[in-house]
Design a protein around this motif. Structure first.
Motif, mmCIF file in Angstrom:
data_model
loop_
_atom_site.group_PDB
_atom_site.id
_atom_site.type_symbol
_atom_site.label_atom_id
_atom_site.label_comp_id
_atom_site.label_asym_id
_atom_site.label_seq_id
_atom_site.Cartn_x
_atom_site.Cartn_y
_atom_site.Cartn_z
ATOM 1 N N PRO A 139 0.988 -2.873 -1.539
ATOM 2 C CA PRO A 139 1.431 -1.691 -2.096
ATOM 3 C C PRO A 139 2.140 -1.822 -3.494
ATOM 4 C CG PRO A 139 1.771 -0.978 0.090
ATOM 5 C CD PRO A 139 1.683 -2.522 0.039
ATOM 6 N N TYR A 141 4.616 -0.223 -4.912
ATOM 7 C CA TYR A 141 6.086 -0.114 -4.407
ATOM 8 C C TYR A 141 6.908 -1.165 -3.798
ATOM 9 C CZ TYR A 141 4.874 1.622 0.002
ATOM 10 O OH TYR A 141 4.155 2.036 1.154
ATOM 11 N N SER A 503 3.883 5.414 1.355
ATOM 12 C CA SER A 503 4.298 5.506 0.093
ATOM 13 C C SER A 503 4.448 6.755 -0.194
ATOM 14 C CB SER A 503 3.120 5.067 -0.834
ATOM 15 O OG SER A 503 1.721 6.044 -0.504
#
Length: 576
Positions: A139, A141, A503
């Motif tokens: 991901p 992030y 997330s």
């Protein structure tokens, strides 16, 4: 025509949901506006009624939606409930920043994708391999936090927050562009070898055409069916930008929308989400126009297909090792109490008493990691089950599913999560609902393909000839042949869904404190990552291992070759 009508209905439903957010939230907009304008003024009935009449908030849901739509046509997005200022200038300012960041991210994605596809362009063989699959699965992030710590804090190469010049754009653009570029590079690297094996390539080479011209023509050959995937990757940047802008404190549209969702500033959230949706739709239209331009008039309506992804070379032992490692850490952490607070042992280093250290409240990180695995993976399993049911149901309605799937694919989980959080409040249930609403399209497409194949089988004609009713054929033959393979597909999507839930937790839209959800743990630990790096990076490593497990499971399944659905005595085998 049915698919087009379904797309239009789905888009209208999304716009209606955005317009009805003040009514769906159950909050009194008049009270919020009164407090924003004057904290000392008494919320009398007369003052609240005056605000409701001024903004048309007393007209009920349909009147509220009509008032919002009329303002939208005039270019009026309303007034912020928190600041009392006009929404449009805030949305415009955030959009300018986000467009600049997306442009830089797309440049990084093209560079990364070219680097991964370059071996195929040069040799005509090979692929992006495990590295590309891993980078595409991580991901944004997580990449952002890693870049923040290494390149921003430890090495001090680039600014870690703000938006003051080109230097501030580097780390956010890398965080968004690396996963997207890995996906694009892998798609091109998987498609090129098939194109280079086609008959026309042999004829061109026999005629003396140079390698560069052949490679350029092969690249042009594979790009049209890949363009929609590129468009989806660009749409994904709008969702990933919310987390990346939050990590680096970039004043973009995603961070504006997230701040509005957290503060329940619904007019600002409406404007920001509307701009994000419009951006996604424009990207889709642009990708369709680019595909038509590449095809040309003669092939514009050709049904060119996307080549199948080539299997990643992963040893069968890798999924077992990753699964055992995650299960071991989870089991070890489940033996500990994740809620015991010891303020005298705040942010301690790893020790025998606390193998992964403690957090800012002195709670054991290993315990919270283990208990968080149960909640994160358990919620993901429930979402997988919901997606399976929806996918199976819509798989038998392909015309309706196509239009709805297009709308679901155009909505990143973060945007849906913000809408759900604004309506129901942030929480684990809202995050699960948001992911479930958009996780079903791949399962529905798989079910539709299998159902079409089963219905075309000869044994169904024989069943009809002997008098079997349509209901019996569906229950005894079609559904069992479809449900098994689609169920296995749903299980393979479990790690990816867990990452999507994490997330939302990281952004504060999912599970709330003191829950040990992995995304929430990562959000809480980001503030003290310099002082206690082991405790802060533990949830990040766990999520990275989960992404690696998703890649390994997918690769292992493909290496196992095609599977077949369970076969009844009266049914012929159906290939999956």
């Amino acid at each position: 025509m049915r698919a087009a009508l379904t797309r239009a209905a789905g888009l209208a439903a999304v716009l209606a949901l955005v317009g009805l957010l003040p009514w769906l939230s159950g909050k009194d907009p008049a009270l919020s506006l009164l407090r924003a304008r004057s904290a000392e003024q008494e919320p009398t009935a007369e003052a609240l009624d005056a605000i409701r009449e001024d903004l048309g908030l007393d007209a009920g849901p349909f009147g509220l939606l009509g008032h919002w739509a009329a303002g939208l046509i005039r270019g009026d997005l309303g007034v912020s409930w928190v600041s009392g200022s006009e929404v449009l200038p805030s949305v415009t300012a955030g959009l300018q920043v986000s467009l600049a960041l997306m442009g830089a991210s797309l440049a990084v994605a093209l560079l990364v994708g070219t680097a991964l596809a370059l071996p195929v362009l040069v040799r005509g063989r090979g692929g992006a391999g495990t590295l590309g699959a891993m980078l595409a699965a991580v991901p944004e992030y997580l990449v952002a936090l890693l870049l923040l710590v290494v390149a921003g804090v430890w090495l001090g190469w680039f600014p870690t927050s703000g938006w003051g010049g080109p230097a501030h754009m580097v780390l956010p653009a890398l965080a968004l562009g690396i996963p997207a570029g890995a996906l694009l590079g892998r798609l091109v690297a998987d498609a090129l070898p098939d194109a280079l094996d086609e008959r026309w390539v042999e004829l061109w080479r026999g005629a003396g055409v140079g390698r560069r011209a052949v490679t350029t023509a092969a690249l042009r050959r594979v790009l049209p069916p890949l363009i929609p995937q590129f468009g989806m990757a660009a749409v994904g940047l709008t969702g990933g930008a919310v987390a990346v802008e939050t990590v680096f404190a970039v004043p973009g549209l995603g961070r504006t929308a997230l701040g509005a969702a957290r503060s329940q500033d619904l007019p600002l959230l409406q404007g920001a989400v509307l701009a994000l949706l419009a951006l996604g739709l424009l990207v889709g239209v642009a990708s369709a126009a680019l595909r038509a331009q590449l095809l040309g008039p003669a092939l514009r309506d050709a049904a060119l297909t996307l080549p199948a992804a080539r299997p990643v070379r992963v040893s069968p032992a890798v999924p077992a090792v990753l699964g055992t490692l995650l299960a071991g850490v989870t089991g070890w952490g489940l033996l500990r109490d994740p809620y015991v607070i010891d303020t005298t042992a705040r942010l301690t280093a790893p020790s025998w008493a606390h193998p992964l250290g403690t957090d800012a409240l002195g709670r054991d990180v290993l315990a919270r990691l283990g208990h968080g695995a149960g909640s994160t993976v358990g919620t993901a399993a429930a979402v997988c089950l919901i997606g399976l049911v929806i996918g199976l149901a819509l798989g038998f309605l392909p015309n309706a599913a196509t239009g709805l799937a297009d709308i679901a694919n155009a909505l990143p989980p973060v945007i849906v999560g913000m809408l759900v959080a604004a309506s129901t409040g942030p929480g684990a249930g809202g995050a699960a609902l948001a992911v479930a609403l958009i996780s079903w399209p791949p399962l529905a497409a798989h079910a539709a393909a299998l159902a079409q194949e089963v219905r075309a089988s000869a044994f169904l004609s024989a069943q009809k000839a002997i008098g079997a009713s349509p209901a019996r054929i569906m229950v005894r033959h079609v559904l069992p042949s479809v449900a098994g393979p689609v169920s296995r597909h749903a299980v393979l999507r479990l790690p990816g869904i867990a990452l999507a839930l994490a997330s939302l937790g990281f952004l504060g839209l999912g599970a709330q404190p003191p829950s040990p959800d992995w995304g929430l743990l990562l959000d809480e630990s980001a503030d003290y990552i310099e002082r206690a790096p082991v405790a802060a990076l533990a949830p990040a490593v766990a999520l990275a291992l989960l992404a690696a497990l998703a890649v390994a499971l997918s690769a292992h399944t493909r290496r196992g070759g095609p599977r077949r659905a369970p076969v009844r005595k009266e049914a012929a085998p159906v290939a999956v």
